[in-house]
Write a protein that holds these residues in place. Structure first.
Motif, PDB file in Angstrom:
ATOM      1  N   ALA A  82      -4.076   7.286  10.784  1.00 22.94           N
ATOM      2  CA  ALA A  82      -3.333   6.416  11.793  1.00 22.94           C
ATOM      3  C   ALA A  82      -1.960   5.859  11.440  1.00 22.94           C
ATOM      4  O   ALA A  82      -1.276   5.489  12.441  1.00 22.94           O
ATOM      5  CB  ALA A  82      -4.604   5.180  11.927  1.00 22.94           C
ATOM      6  N   LEU A  83      -1.825   5.799  10.062  1.00 18.82           N
ATOM      7  CA  LEU A  83      -0.658   4.873   9.586  1.00 18.82           C
ATOM      8  C   LEU A  83       0.229   5.800   9.108  1.00 18.82           C
ATOM      9  O   LEU A  83       1.559   5.375   8.672  1.00 18.82           O
ATOM     10  CB  LEU A  83      -1.315   3.904   8.407  1.00 18.82           C
TER      11      LEU A  83
ATOM     12  N   GLU B  37       0.873  -1.335  -0.001  1.00 15.33           N
ATOM     13  CA  GLU B  37      -0.152  -0.021  -0.142  1.00 15.33           C
ATOM     14  C   GLU B  37       0.745   1.233   0.009  1.00 15.33           C
ATOM     15  O   GLU B  37       1.959   1.059   0.578  1.00 15.33           O
ATOM     16  CB  GLU B  37      -0.886  -0.019   1.287  1.00 15.33           C
TER      17      GLU B  37
ATOM     18  N   TRP C 154      -4.121   0.302  -2.877  1.00 20.22           N
ATOM     19  CA  TRP C 154      -3.982  -0.829  -2.034  1.00 20.22           C
ATOM     20  C   TRP C 154      -3.839  -1.942  -2.732  1.00 20.22           C
ATOM     21  O   TRP C 154      -4.894  -2.225  -3.511  1.00 20.22           O
ATOM     22  CB  TRP C 154      -4.896  -1.009  -0.921  1.00 20.22           C
TER      23      TRP C 154
ATOM     24  N   LEU D 213       0.175   5.318   0.744  1.00 20.21           N
ATOM     25  CA  LEU D 213      -0.681   6.345   1.299  1.00 20.21           C
ATOM     26  C   LEU D 213      -0.010   7.761   1.179  1.00 20.21           C
ATOM     27  O   LEU D 213       1.222   7.903   1.977  1.00 20.21           O
ATOM     28  CB  LEU D 213      -0.966   6.228   2.743  1.00 20.21           C
TER      29      LEU D 213
ATOM     30  N   MET E 148     -11.216   0.747  13.587  1.00 13.03           N
ATOM     31  CA  MET E 148      -9.996  -0.066  13.469  1.00 13.03           C
ATOM     32  C   MET E 148      -9.357  -0.148  14.825  1.00 13.03           C
ATOM     33  O   MET E 148      -9.172   1.031  15.644  1.00 13.03           O
ATOM     34  CB  MET E 148      -9.042   0.838  12.627  1.00 13.03           C
TER      35      MET E 148
ATOM     36  N   ARG F 264     -11.849   5.974   3.846  1.00 16.29           N
ATOM     37  CA  ARG F 264     -10.654   5.242   3.948  1.00 16.29           C
ATOM     38  C   ARG F 264      -9.436   6.039   4.077  1.00 16.29           C
ATOM     39  O   ARG F 264      -8.834   5.828   4.956  1.00 16.29           O
ATOM     40  CB  ARG F 264     -10.515   4.078   3.045  1.00 16.29           C
TER      41      ARG F 264
ATOM     42  N   ALA G 188     -10.299  -4.515  11.706  1.00 15.94           N
ATOM     43  CA  ALA G 188     -10.969  -3.357  10.949  1.00 15.94           C
ATOM     44  C   ALA G 188     -12.671  -4.120  10.818  1.00 15.94           C
ATOM     45  O   ALA G 188     -12.755  -5.308  10.440  1.00 15.94           O
ATOM     46  CB  ALA G 188     -10.673  -2.980   9.550  1.00 15.94           C
TER      47      ALA G 188
ATOM     48  N   PHE H 174      -4.368   7.086  -2.235  1.00 10.29           N
ATOM     49  CA  PHE H 174      -3.863   5.564  -1.752  1.00 10.29           C
ATOM     50  C   PHE H 174      -4.138   4.649  -2.807  1.00 10.29           C
ATOM     51  O   PHE H 174      -4.869   4.743  -3.736  1.00 10.29           O
ATOM     52  CB  PHE H 174      -4.607   5.204  -0.492  1.00 10.29           C
TER      53      PHE H 174
ATOM     54  N   GLU I 140      -6.988   5.712   7.276  1.00 11.82           N
ATOM     55  CA  GLU I 140      -5.506   5.216   7.382  1.00 11.82           C
ATOM     56  C   GLU I 140      -4.692   6.257   7.212  1.00 11.82           C
ATOM     57  O   GLU I 140      -3.574   6.104   7.772  1.00 11.82           O
ATOM     58  CB  GLU I 140      -5.693   4.335   6.086  1.00 11.82           C
TER      59      GLU I 140
END
Length: 248
Positions: free
Chosen positions: A133-134, A67, A77, A69, A198, A126, A217, A75, A130
């Motif tokens: 968080a990521l 992935e 994936w 981002l 999540m 999404r 998730a 993004f 994401e």
């Protein structure tokens, strides 16, 4: 990974993380950021991830994925799993203002594809969740508030669509879970906003940036919308472990 170059090209020359730079933010946000980003670490605009885990497609199936981002731009994936012993490969993405999914059996037979306004709205949610968080170094692209000492809320505006991502923060700044009311159609329900959760189970540090590396998730279709996070167990569909992360 189709479109990867367009996402990596958006990365700027990163600045460095400082306490002075986050001083105006609410305390829960600062607590999470100082836990997640080492002083002096580069404030990356993009992250490339490798992961593996299980995804529920009728039953639980193993997958591997890559992935990229780059919020708020997009993004991609790209993943592989197996169906009846035959490889299934494809991607979900948000790129150039549009969401898309395309999956093929054996690389030839289409098994799932989608585009259009509903897919795009879901993909933006999404990306916001994401991306928060990521890629904690992307905090500069969101507006923040803190309704209580254990919660930080990131408000994103992505191509005109507003998304609010609610982070539950532990006493040492660790990320416990992420909640967003995301556009979607879980279990073939009509398209609408449903709570999407999540849950973080472990974390790891890469190049001075700490992110969730084991998480689950779920669509919480029985969530009451008032902070009740129990939901229904049938909504869980994704369990992942991030194995590598490269920040740019």
């Amino acid at each position: 990974m189709p479109g990867k170059e367009r996402l990596t090209e958006t990365a700027r020359t990163p600045s460095q993380f400082t306490l002075e730079g986050i001083a105006p933010l609410p305390e829960p946000v600062r607590r999470w950021l100082t836990h997640s980003i080492a002083i002096g670490a580069s404030l990356a605009d993009s992250v490339e991830l490798s992961m593996r885990g299980k995804i529920r497609l009728g039953r639980w199936r193993g997958f591997s994925a890559e992935e990229i981002l780059t919020p708020p731009y997009g993004f991609i994936w790209a993943a592989a799993t197996r169906l009846l012993g035959v490889p299934v490969t494809g991607f979900d993405r948000y790129l150039d203002g549009a969401g898309q999914m395309r999956w093929r059996l054996g690389g030839l037979i289409p098994v799932m594809s989608g585009a259009g306004p509903d897919i795009t709205r879901s993909a933006i949610g999404r990306l916001a969740a994401e991306g928060t968080a990521l890629l904690p170094t992307a905090y500069r692209n969101a507006a923040w508030n803190a309704p209580n000492p254990d919660t930080a809320v990131a408000a994103w505006t992505i191509d005109g669509q507003r998304e609010e991502v609610r982070l539950r923060i532990g006493p040492d700044g660790e990320l416990i879970d992420v909640l967003i009311h995301r556009w979607g159609s879980p279990n073939d329900r009509p398209y609408a906003r449903y709570p999407f959760l999540m849950t973080v189970e472990d974390e790891r540090t890469f190049s001075g940036i700490t992110i969730p590396t084991q998480f689950r998730a779920s669509w919480l279709t029985n969530h009451d919308g008032n902070g009740n996070r129990d939901g229904d167990g049938d909504g869980e569909f994704f369990r992942a472990e991030i194995t590598t992360a490269t920040f740019r």
